[in-house]
Scaffold this motif. Sequence first.
Motif, PDB file in Angstrom:
ATOM      1  N   PRO A 128       0.818  -1.232   0.000  1.00 58.68           N
ATOM      2  CA  PRO A 128       0.000   0.000   0.000  1.00 58.68           C
ATOM      3  C   PRO A 128       0.844   1.271   0.000  1.00 58.68           C
ATOM      4  O   PRO A 128       0.494   2.260  -0.669  1.00 58.68           O
ATOM      5  N   ILE A 129       1.962   1.263   0.724  1.00 52.64           N
ATOM      6  CA  ILE A 129       2.823   2.444   0.736  1.00 52.64           C
ATOM      7  C   ILE A 129       3.435   2.668  -0.638  1.00 52.64           C
ATOM      8  O   ILE A 129       3.503   3.803  -1.132  1.00 52.64           O
ATOM      9  N   GLY A 130       3.898   1.583  -1.289  1.00 50.06           N
ATOM     10  CA  GLY A 130       4.484   1.711  -2.614  1.00 50.06           C
ATOM     11  C   GLY A 130       3.488   2.227  -3.644  1.00 50.06           C
ATOM     12  O   GLY A 130       3.848   3.035  -4.516  1.00 50.06           O
ATOM     13  N   VAL A 131       2.242   1.780  -3.563  1.00 51.36           N
ATOM     14  CA  VAL A 131       1.215   2.263  -4.492  1.00 51.36           C
ATOM     15  C   VAL A 131       0.952   3.751  -4.265  1.00 51.36           C
ATOM     16  O   VAL A 131       0.833   4.529  -5.221  1.00 51.36           O
ATOM     17  N   LYS A 132       0.875   4.157  -3.015  1.00 47.48           N
ATOM     18  CA  LYS A 132       0.652   5.571  -2.706  1.00 47.48           C
ATOM     19  C   LYS A 132       1.788   6.431  -3.244  1.00 47.48           C
ATOM     20  O   LYS A 132       1.562   7.497  -3.845  1.00 47.48           O
ATOM     21  N   VAL A 133       3.013   5.977  -3.061  1.00 50.35           N
ATOM     22  CA  VAL A 133       4.169   6.740  -3.540  1.00 50.35           C
ATOM     23  C   VAL A 133       4.222   6.737  -5.066  1.00 50.35           C
ATOM     24  O   VAL A 133       4.483   7.764  -5.698  1.00 50.35           O
ATOM     25  N   GLY A 134       3.951   5.601  -5.698  1.00 56.24           N
ATOM     26  CA  GLY A 134       4.028   5.501  -7.152  1.00 56.24           C
ATOM     27  C   GLY A 134       2.987   6.329  -7.868  1.00 56.24           C
ATOM     28  O   GLY A 134       3.227   6.810  -8.980  1.00 56.24           O
ATOM     29  N   PHE A 135       1.835   6.546  -7.241  1.00 57.06           N
ATOM     30  CA  PHE A 135       0.778   7.352  -7.853  1.00 57.06           C
ATOM     31  C   PHE A 135       1.026   8.851  -7.690  1.00 57.06           C
ATOM     32  O   PHE A 135       0.346   9.651  -8.342  1.00 57.06           O
ATOM     33  N   SER A 136       1.977   9.229  -6.872  1.00 55.39           N
ATOM     34  CA  SER A 136       2.221  10.649  -6.612  1.00 55.39           C
ATOM     35  C   SER A 136       3.677  10.991  -6.926  1.00 55.39           C
ATOM     36  O   SER A 136       4.574  10.617  -6.156  1.00 55.39           O
ATOM     37  N   PRO A 137       3.955  11.682  -8.042  1.00 54.63           N
ATOM     38  CA  PRO A 137       5.340  12.096  -8.326  1.00 54.63           C
ATOM     39  C   PRO A 137       5.943  12.946  -7.220  1.00 54.63           C
ATOM     40  O   PRO A 137       7.150  12.896  -6.986  1.00 54.63           O
ATOM     41  N   ARG A 138       5.106  13.724  -6.532  1.00 55.55           N
ATOM     42  CA  ARG A 138       5.631  14.542  -5.439  1.00 55.55           C
ATOM     43  C   ARG A 138       6.154  13.665  -4.318  1.00 55.55           C
ATOM     44  O   ARG A 138       7.250  13.887  -3.793  1.00 55.55           O
ATOM     45  N   LEU A 139       5.384  12.637  -3.939  1.00 56.83           N
ATOM     46  CA  LEU A 139       5.864  11.716  -2.911  1.00 56.83           C
ATOM     47  C   LEU A 139       7.065  10.920  -3.399  1.00 56.83           C
ATOM     48  O   LEU A 139       7.952  10.584  -2.609  1.00 56.83           O
ATOM     49  N   THR A 140       7.089  10.588  -4.702  1.00 59.15           N
ATOM     50  CA  THR A 140       8.230   9.854  -5.242  1.00 59.15           C
ATOM     51  C   THR A 140       9.511  10.658  -5.096  1.00 59.15           C
ATOM     52  O   THR A 140      10.565  10.122  -4.744  1.00 59.15           O
ATOM     53  N   ARG A 141       9.447  11.957  -5.388  1.00 60.84           N
ATOM     54  CA  ARG A 141      10.635  12.801  -5.246  1.00 60.84           C
ATOM     55  C   ARG A 141      11.126  12.837  -3.809  1.00 60.84           C
ATOM     56  O   ARG A 141      12.324  12.901  -3.549  1.00 60.84           O
ATOM     57  N   ILE A 142      10.187  12.785  -2.859  1.00 64.39           N
ATOM     58  CA  ILE A 142      10.575  12.838  -1.442  1.00 64.39           C
ATOM     59  C   ILE A 142      11.042  11.473  -0.955  1.00 64.39           C
ATOM     60  O   ILE A 142      12.049  11.362  -0.250  1.00 64.39           O
ATOM     61  N   ALA A 143      10.323  10.429  -1.346  1.00 63.07           N
ATOM     62  CA  ALA A 143      10.579   9.103  -0.783  1.00 63.07           C
ATOM     63  C   ALA A 143      11.757   8.392  -1.434  1.00 63.07           C
ATOM     64  O   ALA A 143      12.414   7.575  -0.791  1.00 63.07           O
TER      65      ALA A 143
END
Length: 555
Positions: A404-419
Amino acid sequence: MSFRTDTKSAETATRTPLVARLPGRLSQFSWVDAAVAAAVLVLLYVVLRVGQGTTVAFNTHQNVHVDTDPSQLPYDAARSLLRMFVALALSVLFTFGYAYAAAKSRRLERILIPALDILQSVPVLGFLTVAVTGFIALFPGSMLGLECAAIFAIFTSQAWNMTFGFYYSLTSLPRELDELSRSFGFTRWMRFWKVEVPAGMIGLVWNGMMSFGGGWFFLVASEAISVNNQQYALPGVGSYAGAAIADGDLGKVGWAILTMAVMVIGVNFLFWRPLTAWAEKFKNEQSEAGEVQRSVVLDFLRRSHWPQLLGRVLRPVGRGLSRAGRLFGTDDRPLAVDPVRQRTGDVVFTLVAGGLIVWGLIDLGHYLYDRTGLGVFGEPLLLGLATLVRVVVLVALATVVWVPIGVKVGFSPRLTRIAQPVVQVLASFPANFLFPLAVWFFLKTGLSINIGGTLLMALGAQWYILFNTIAGAMAIPTDLREAMDDLGVTGRQRWKRLIIPGIFPSYVTAGSPPPAAPGTPRSSRRSSPSAARRSPRRAWVRTSRRPPRVATIRT
C-alpha cells in the motif's frame, strides 16, 4: 550556370566537416556548457586517478592492513563507487544478452530462466570464494585480480533482478509494437534498440536502482574477503567499516555510516534521479499526468549544448552500428511455425539437454557418495525448510506493510521525489552494521533469535517489494486511473480491477512494469516552448484502447 553554382555551394555546405563548423557553434556556448564540461573533466580525472590503484603490485601472502584513518574515507569512497558502477555496466550488458536469449528462444528459456532463479538464490559469498581464487590466478601479482573478484561479487548482487525484469518486458511487448517492427522490416538490432529497450526502460531503470542498492549492501563482503583462512582486503568503505566494527571503534563506524549516507544520497541526486526523470518519456499513455518527475541535474543538462553536439558526433557511429546490425537479419519471422518441425526440434533439444543434466546429476551423486555420503543432505534440508518458513513469513508481512505504501508513492510524483532518496538510503544501508546492536537488543529484551533473525532478513527483502511496487504503480497509465475516478471506482474494487493487475507482474517477477498502450510521450510536460525545442521527443500514434499482450514468437 547560376543553378550549378548554387547547387555546388549547397553541397559544399552540407559536406562541411563538423570540426570546421565548431567555431561558430562555440560562440553560442554559455556558462552552463562550461560547467558541464568542467564537471566531466573532473570526473574523468578522478576515475583515472583512482583507477591507478587497481593495478598496483600485490602479494597473496602479505599481511592485510586496512587504514581506518577518517581522512582516508574520501579515497575509499571513490574506490567503492568505481567498483559499483563497473559492476552496474557489466550487469546491464549481461541483462541485455541473457534476457534476450531467454525471451527469443522457447527452448533456451526452459534452461536459462530456472538457472537464473537458482543463481539469484545463491548467496554472494558462494560466488566470492570461487571468484577470488580464479581472478588471482588470472592476474598473478596484481591488485587487479582482487578488484575483478570484488566487482564480480557486486555484479552477482545486481544482475539477476535486472535480468528478470527485462526478460518480462521482452515477453510482454504490446502487439502494436510487434506489428510495427514487422511492417517496416526492422532489422533485429533495430527492433531491439528502437522498440524493445524503450518498452522496458522504466522497469530497467528502477530495477537497476534497486540492484545498485543491493550492491551497497554487500560492499563489506566484497571488499574484505576471507578464502582458505587467508584474509584479503581492498581500499573501500566496506572494508573500512568491517575493520572499524572488528576493532569495536564506534566513532569510526559512525564515520563510515556518514560516508555511506553521503555516497548514496549523492549517487541518487546526480545519477538515479536524472535517469528516472529521463525514463518518464518512455511511459506511453493517452492523457497527461498532473505531476511529473523532475530533476535539477537533468534540467541543467538540457540547458547545455553538449548533448546535441555529442549526438551529432556519434551519429555516424550509430549509423555504422545500424548497418552492422543487418548481419543479424530482419524481423521477418513467420507468425505461424510448422508444428512438425517445432515438435521435432523440441524432442531433439529435450533429449540432448536432459541427457547432459542426468549425466551431471549421476556424476555428482557418485562423487558425493564416495566422499561424504548422501546422508549429508538431511540436516541442510531441514535447516533450509526452517529458512523457507522465515522467508515466507517476512515476505507476507512486508507485502501487507509495503505494497500500500508503494502504491501511494508511485501514484504521486511529489511523494516519489521525497521518498526515493530516503528509501534508497534505507535499502542501501548494510544491515551487518546493525548486527552488533541487534544482538545486544535481543539479549536485553529476551527476544527469540528466530523472530529477531526474521526481522533482520526483512531489512533486505522488503526494499525489493517496495521498489518494484513503486515502479509498477508508476507504469499504470494516467488515463486508466482517471477513468476509475470518473466511474467512482474506489476501495476494494479499485484494488481488484486496477492496482493489483497493474503492479502484480512487477511484484512477482521483481521486474519491469507492464508497458502501456502506445500513446504520446509526455512532450507537453515542458514548462516552456524553448525547453521543448531543446529536447524534442518522438511522437507515437495514439490508439483508442490498451492493446492486448502477445508473447514474442520464438523458435
